[in-house]
Design a protein around this motif. Structure first.
Motif, short mmCIF file in Angstrom:
data_model
loop_
_atom_site.label_atom_id
_atom_site.label_comp_id
_atom_site.label_asym_id
_atom_site.label_seq_id
_atom_site.Cartn_x
_atom_site.Cartn_y
_atom_site.Cartn_z
N ARG A 121 0.85 -1.19 0.00
CA ARG A 121 0.00 0.00 0.00
C ARG A 121 0.89 1.24 0.00
O ARG A 121 1.88 1.30 0.73
CB ARG A 121 -0.89 0.02 1.24
CG ARG A 121 -1.82 -1.16 1.38
CD ARG A 121 -2.98 -1.12 0.43
NE ARG A 121 -3.92 -0.03 0.74
CZ ARG A 121 -5.04 0.19 0.06
NH1 ARG A 121 -5.35 -0.58 -0.98
NH2 ARG A 121 -5.86 1.16 0.40
N ILE A 122 0.54 2.22 -0.83
CA ILE A 122 1.32 3.45 -0.89
C ILE A 122 0.40 4.67 -0.70
O ILE A 122 -0.81 4.59 -0.90
CB ILE A 122 2.11 3.58 -2.20
CG1 ILE A 122 1.16 3.67 -3.41
CG2 ILE A 122 3.08 2.42 -2.35
CD1 ILE A 122 1.87 4.01 -4.72
N ASP A 123 1.03 5.78 -0.32
CA ASP A 123 0.30 7.03 -0.12
C ASP A 123 0.06 7.72 -1.47
O ASP A 123 0.76 7.48 -2.45
CB ASP A 123 1.10 7.98 0.77
CG ASP A 123 1.45 7.39 2.12
OD1 ASP A 123 0.76 6.44 2.55
OD2 ASP A 123 2.43 7.88 2.73
N LEU A 124 -0.90 8.62 -1.45
CA LEU A 124 -1.19 9.46 -2.61
C LEU A 124 -1.29 10.89 -2.13
O LEU A 124 -1.97 11.18 -1.14
CB LEU A 124 -2.51 9.03 -3.26
CG LEU A 124 -2.89 9.70 -4.58
CD1 LEU A 124 -1.93 9.30 -5.69
CD2 LEU A 124 -4.33 9.32 -4.97
N GLY A 125 -0.60 11.80 -2.81
CA GLY A 125 -0.74 13.22 -2.50
C GLY A 125 -1.86 13.82 -3.33
O GLY A 125 -2.21 13.30 -4.40
N GLU A 126 -2.43 14.91 -2.85
CA GLU A 126 -3.44 15.65 -3.61
C GLU A 126 -3.19 17.15 -3.46
O GLU A 126 -2.81 17.61 -2.38
CB GLU A 126 -4.86 15.35 -3.11
CG GLU A 126 -5.42 14.02 -3.57
CD GLU A 126 -6.89 13.86 -3.23
OE1 GLU A 126 -7.48 12.85 -3.63
OE2 GLU A 126 -7.44 14.75 -2.54
N VAL A 127 -3.38 17.88 -4.55
CA VAL A 127 -3.33 19.34 -4.49
C VAL A 127 -4.58 19.86 -5.19
O VAL A 127 -4.83 19.54 -6.35
CB VAL A 127 -2.04 19.90 -5.13
CG1 VAL A 127 -1.81 19.37 -6.55
CG2 VAL A 127 -2.08 21.43 -5.12
N ASN A 128 -5.37 20.61 -4.45
CA ASN A 128 -6.66 21.10 -4.96
C ASN A 128 -7.48 19.97 -5.58
O ASN A 128 -8.16 20.15 -6.61
CB ASN A 128 -6.45 22.23 -5.99
CG ASN A 128 -5.89 23.49 -5.35
OD1 ASN A 128 -5.83 23.60 -4.13
ND2 ASN A 128 -5.47 24.44 -6.17
N GLY A 129 -7.39 18.79 -4.97
CA GLY A 129 -8.16 17.64 -5.45
C GLY A 129 -7.51 16.85 -6.56
O GLY A 129 -8.05 15.81 -6.98
N HIS A 130 -6.34 17.27 -7.05
CA HIS A 130 -5.64 16.56 -8.13
C HIS A 130 -4.59 15.63 -7.52
O HIS A 130 -3.75 16.08 -6.73
CB HIS A 130 -4.97 17.55 -9.08
CG HIS A 130 -5.93 18.45 -9.80
ND1 HIS A 130 -6.51 18.10 -10.99
CD2 HIS A 130 -6.42 19.68 -9.47
CE1 HIS A 130 -7.32 19.07 -11.39
NE2 HIS A 130 -7.28 20.04 -10.48
N PRO A 131 -4.58 14.36 -7.87
CA PRO A 131 -3.65 13.41 -7.25
C PRO A 131 -2.23 13.53 -7.79
O PRO A 131 -2.01 13.96 -8.92
CB PRO A 131 -4.26 12.05 -7.64
CG PRO A 131 -4.95 12.29 -8.93
CD PRO A 131 -5.49 13.69 -8.84
N PHE A 132 -1.26 13.15 -6.96
CA PHE A 132 0.12 13.01 -7.44
C PHE A 132 0.82 11.93 -6.61
O PHE A 132 0.58 11.78 -5.42
CB PHE A 132 0.89 14.34 -7.40
CG PHE A 132 1.09 14.96 -6.04
CD1 PHE A 132 2.25 14.75 -5.31
CD2 PHE A 132 0.11 15.79 -5.48
CE1 PHE A 132 2.45 15.34 -4.07
CE2 PHE A 132 0.30 16.39 -4.24
CZ PHE A 132 1.47 16.16 -3.53
N PHE A 133 1.69 11.19 -7.30
CA PHE A 133 2.47 10.14 -6.65
C PHE A 133 3.84 10.65 -6.21
O PHE A 133 4.33 10.28 -5.15
CB PHE A 133 2.68 8.96 -7.60
CG PHE A 133 1.46 8.12 -7.82
CD1 PHE A 133 1.03 7.22 -6.85
CD2 PHE A 133 0.72 8.23 -8.99
CE1 PHE A 133 -0.09 6.44 -7.04
CE2 PHE A 133 -0.42 7.46 -9.19
CZ PHE A 133 -0.82 6.57 -8.22
N ASN A 134 4.47 11.48 -7.03
CA ASN A 134 5.85 11.86 -6.79
C ASN A 134 5.98 13.23 -6.15
O ASN A 134 6.35 13.35 -4.99
CB ASN A 134 6.63 11.82 -8.12
CG ASN A 134 6.57 10.47 -8.78
OD1 ASN A 134 6.66 9.44 -8.13
ND2 ASN A 134 6.39 10.46 -10.10
#
Length: 300
Positions: A121-134
């Motif tokens: 299992r890995i984390d997911l980042g979000e900025v203003n609702g947009h996902p990012f992995f890196n």
């Protein structure tokens, strides 16, 4: 004794990725010989990827994404919505998520990791609702993403990144921003603010020396030097994730950040411009299941 049903894999290919035109026949044959039933589909726009995953959620037991970091980012919403585990065949220019997870660049070797069946299992980042992995960034990274065309990446690869980066640095100007997190508010004059979720970005640069993609927090840095060319002296520290030792680099760690700027500025996530400031960054811990080597599964 009846045979166990073959697991169904939805394999999504970005033909515009740097290595997207490579024949995948051997990869498909390898996966099918290993017991998977592969349905291969090519797409023309990133918007199709997550929509296709959601639409076919009852026809697949796992998703295999063939492309670079931008393609994998396009699959994030679909994988998050369906809960399907995701395999990666790295076919892009930087392949930073694959590097973070210890997935090799050789296509057949990457297929073998999926067949081995080890997941994490890995984390997911979000900025203003947009996902990012890196990583998501404002400033130099966003300017680079704006100027780096798909054709440049496909034709020149890492050399294209380097040439585009030099062009961006030559024209770089600092901007003013406010960084807000649980510890307070800080006004800064900076060339770049980057918020990382994983470990690698920009073709192998390390977000922070201790960062992993399953540590439950985001790592921020802000470049606050007087002269952007000081960045050249920091390059080796950035490659190791030790840039926080420089006085010109502000660092912070949190589960949430907000960045405000005097005028709207573009925000880049995993190589693509997706939104603008004001920007709210949050972490989704343990959000997605991926296929990864045993070492990555145990160490992050």
């Amino acid at each position: 004794m009846p045979h166990a049903p073959r697991r169904r894999a939805l394999m999504l290919v970005n033909p515009r990725a740097r290595r997207g035109s490579e024949a995948l026949d051997s990869v498909v044959a390898r996966l099918e010989a290993g017991g998977l039933e592969v349905r291969l589909e090519r797409f023309d726009t990133p918007e199709e990827v997550s929509a296709d995953i959601v639409r076919r959620r009852d026809e697949a037991d796992l998703v295999i994404v063939c492309g670079g970091d931008g393609t994998i980012n396009s699959a994030a919403r679909g994988v998050l919505a369906t809960g399907l585990p995701m395999g990666i065949i790295p076919m892009g220019t930087a392949n930073d998520l694959a590097r973070t997870l210890g997935i090799p660049p050789e296509l057949d070797a990457a297929a073998d990791i999926i067949l081995a069946g080890q997941t994490k299992r890995i984390d997911l980042g979000e900025v203003n609702g947009h996902p990012f992995f890196n990583v998501a960034s404002i400033g130099l990274g966003a300017d680079l993403a704006s100027g780096l065309t798909a054709e440049t990446k496909k034709r020149w690869g890492q050399v294209g990144y380097a040439l585009a980066a030099l062009k961006v640095v030559f024209s770089a100007r600092p901007f003013r921003a406010m960084i807000i997190d649980g510890s307070g508010r800080r006004r800064v004059r900076t060339y770049q603010i980057a918020v990382g979720n994983g470990r690698h970005y920009g073709g192998g640069t390390v977000i922070e020396a201790s960062a992993t993609i399953d540590d439950g927090h985001l790592d921020l840095y802000s470049l606050e030097m007087d002269n952007v060319w000081t960045l050249a002296l920091m390059l080796s520290a950035f490659r190791r994730g030790e840039h926080g030792a420089w006085a010109e680099v502000r660092t912070a760690r949190s589960t949430e950040f907000e960045i405000r700027t005097t005028r709207p500025r573009a925000v880049n996530t995993d190589g693509d411009i997706v939104t603008e400031t004001p920007a709210r960054f949050v972490i989704r811990p343990d959000a997605i299941t991926v296929f990864a080597p045993l070492a990555a599964a145990s160490t992050g």
